[in-house]
Design a protein around this motif. Structure first.
Motif, PDB file in Angstrom:
ATOM      1  N   GLY A   1       0.773  -1.039   0.135  1.00  0.00           N
ATOM      2  CA  GLY A   1       0.140   0.179   0.323  1.00  0.00           C
ATOM      3  C   GLY A   1       0.733   1.119  -0.249  1.00  0.00           C
ATOM      4  O   GLY A   1       2.121   1.154   1.089  1.00  0.00           O
ATOM      5  N   VAL A   2       0.546   2.205  -0.738  1.00  0.00           N
ATOM      6  CA  VAL A   2       1.040   3.439  -0.878  1.00  0.00           C
ATOM      7  C   VAL A   2       0.085   4.882  -0.865  1.00  0.00           C
ATOM      8  O   VAL A   2      -0.727   5.093  -0.844  1.00  0.00           O
ATOM      9  N   ARG A   3       0.908   5.370   0.795  1.00  0.00           N
ATOM     10  CA  ARG A   3       0.469   6.755   0.922  1.00  0.00           C
ATOM     11  C   ARG A   3       1.067   7.808   0.964  1.00  0.00           C
ATOM     12  O   ARG A   3       1.754   8.053   0.094  1.00  0.00           O
ATOM     13  N   TYR A   4       0.068   8.865  -0.010  1.00  0.00           N
ATOM     14  CA  TYR A   4       0.972   9.581  -0.604  1.00  0.00           C
ATOM     15  C   TYR A   4       0.698  10.971  -0.178  1.00  0.00           C
ATOM     16  O   TYR A   4      -0.946  11.417  -0.307  1.00  0.00           O
ATOM     17  N   PRO A   5       1.102  12.755  -0.284  1.00  0.00           N
ATOM     18  CA  PRO A   5       0.412  13.603  -0.802  1.00  0.00           C
ATOM     19  C   PRO A   5      -0.767  13.814  -2.145  1.00  0.00           C
ATOM     20  O   PRO A   5      -0.245  13.499  -2.990  1.00  0.00           O
ATOM     21  N   ALA A   6      -1.608  14.305  -1.932  1.00  0.00           N
ATOM     22  CA  ALA A   6      -2.677  14.141  -3.276  1.00  0.00           C
ATOM     23  C   ALA A   6      -3.062  15.217  -3.029  1.00  0.00           C
ATOM     24  O   ALA A   6      -2.929  16.318  -2.555  1.00  0.00           O
ATOM     25  N   ARG A   7      -3.253  16.089  -4.711  1.00  0.00           N
ATOM     26  CA  ARG A   7      -3.261  17.288  -4.958  1.00  0.00           C
ATOM     27  C   ARG A   7      -5.277  17.721  -4.884  1.00  0.00           C
ATOM     28  O   ARG A   7      -5.169  18.918  -4.244  1.00  0.00           O
ATOM     29  N   GLU A   8      -6.363  16.627  -4.744  1.00  0.00           N
ATOM     30  CA  GLU A   8      -7.300  16.448  -4.603  1.00  0.00           C
ATOM     31  C   GLU A   8      -7.648  15.285  -4.423  1.00  0.00           C
ATOM     32  O   GLU A   8      -7.513  14.068  -4.630  1.00  0.00           O
ATOM     33  N   VAL A   9      -9.358  15.583  -3.219  1.00  0.00           N
ATOM     34  CA  VAL A   9      -9.346  13.675  -3.198  1.00  0.00           C
ATOM     35  C   VAL A   9     -11.088  14.421  -3.172  1.00  0.00           C
ATOM     36  O   VAL A   9     -11.511  12.755  -3.256  1.00  0.00           O
TER      37      VAL A   9
ATOM     38  N   ASP B   1      -6.534   5.962  -4.953  1.00  0.00           N
ATOM     39  CA  ASP B   1      -6.164   6.785  -6.459  1.00  0.00           C
ATOM     40  C   ASP B   1      -6.749   7.988  -6.780  1.00  0.00           C
ATOM     41  O   ASP B   1      -6.397   8.672  -8.045  1.00  0.00           O
ATOM     42  N   ALA B   2      -6.120   8.981  -5.606  1.00  0.00           N
ATOM     43  CA  ALA B   2      -6.788  10.576  -6.025  1.00  0.00           C
ATOM     44  C   ALA B   2      -5.058  11.134  -6.163  1.00  0.00           C
ATOM     45  O   ALA B   2      -3.908  10.149  -6.440  1.00  0.00           O
ATOM     46  N   PRO B   3      -5.448  12.077  -7.499  1.00  0.00           N
ATOM     47  CA  PRO B   3      -3.911  12.053  -8.580  1.00  0.00           C
ATOM     48  C   PRO B   3      -3.439  12.774  -7.054  1.00  0.00           C
ATOM     49  O   PRO B   3      -3.318  13.986  -6.353  1.00  0.00           O
TER      50      PRO B   3
END
Length: 223
Positions: A53-61, A75-77
């Motif tokens: 699992g990968v968590r990352y800073p998203a542009r929008e959710v 799958d948020a960008p």
């Protein structure tokens, strides 16, 4: 290299407040196959499978489904960092924790700008019997980082954290893998939110070189 022990992370309460960082959190889930080794836990399988699992800073959710039990949205960008690639933290969980899809810790790190890779060590209930295979899992995931998100991950700034059986993998990798720049040993029990804040401060200092770290946290980190 310093191994930082956080003694107050254990049974974490369900978090009702969103992560404290500036970014919303995105999530993706990957199926990785290591065809260069057999699966020690399933002798009949001539390869080793891992879910990551990968968590990352998203542009929008907005409009993206939230991962159950977390504040991450699948799958948020991602949001790009104008300064350059983002530092990475690998998370090697304890036995029984691997398939929990959301934890305050990984969401918190991602909200502060880190890409967090959560390793599901499949079929490892008897993990103490094959500790070196957990180490091999971590090394294999490290090998995959370059192709995971080309140009988006800073492979010169990789941290590693784990608890319970995950500590076996952490410490085994620490001794002989120069790619790991900082290791946090998550052990003990207590307030998960406080431990997450201390862990963010630790990686900020070790991977980002920031000096604005509370004196108490610096003392715990052996500084």
């Amino acid at each position: 290299m310093t191994t930082y022990t956080i003694g107050t992370l254990g049974r974490r309460p369900h978090r009702s407040e969103p992560p404290a960082g500036r970014y919303p959190v995105g999530a993706i889930f990957l199926h990785l196959v290591d065809r260069d080794r057999c699966d020690a836990w399933v002798p009949s399988r001539p390869y080793r499978e891992l879910m990551v699992g990968v968590r990352y800073p998203a542009r929008e959710v907005e409009g993206y489904e939230r991962v159950p039990g977390s504040f991450a949205h699948e799958d948020a960008p991602p949001v790009l960092d104008p300064v350059g690639p983002r530092p990475v933290v690998l998370y090697s969980p304890g036995v029984g924790e691997a398939r929990v899809p959301g934890t305050p810790l990984v969401d918190e790190l991602a909200s502060h700008g880190y890409v967090v890779v959560f390793i599901d060590h499949a079929d490892d209930a008897p993990a103490a019997k094959f500790p070196h295979d957990r180490v091999a899992d971590v090394r294999f995931v490290l090998d995959q980082l370059a192709s995971l998100a080309p140009g988006l991950l800073d492979l010169s700034r990789i941290g590693l954290c784990g608890r319970s059986e995950g500590r076996l993998a952490d410490l085994g990798t620490l001794h002989d893998d120069p790619r790991i720049k900082a290791v946090a040993d998550l052990d003990g029990e207590g307030d998960g939110d406080g431990a997450a804040a201390r862990l963010v401060a630790f990686f900020d200092r070790r991977l980002l070189g920031r000096e604005e770290i509370p004196a108490a946290t610096a003392a715990r980190a052996g500084r």
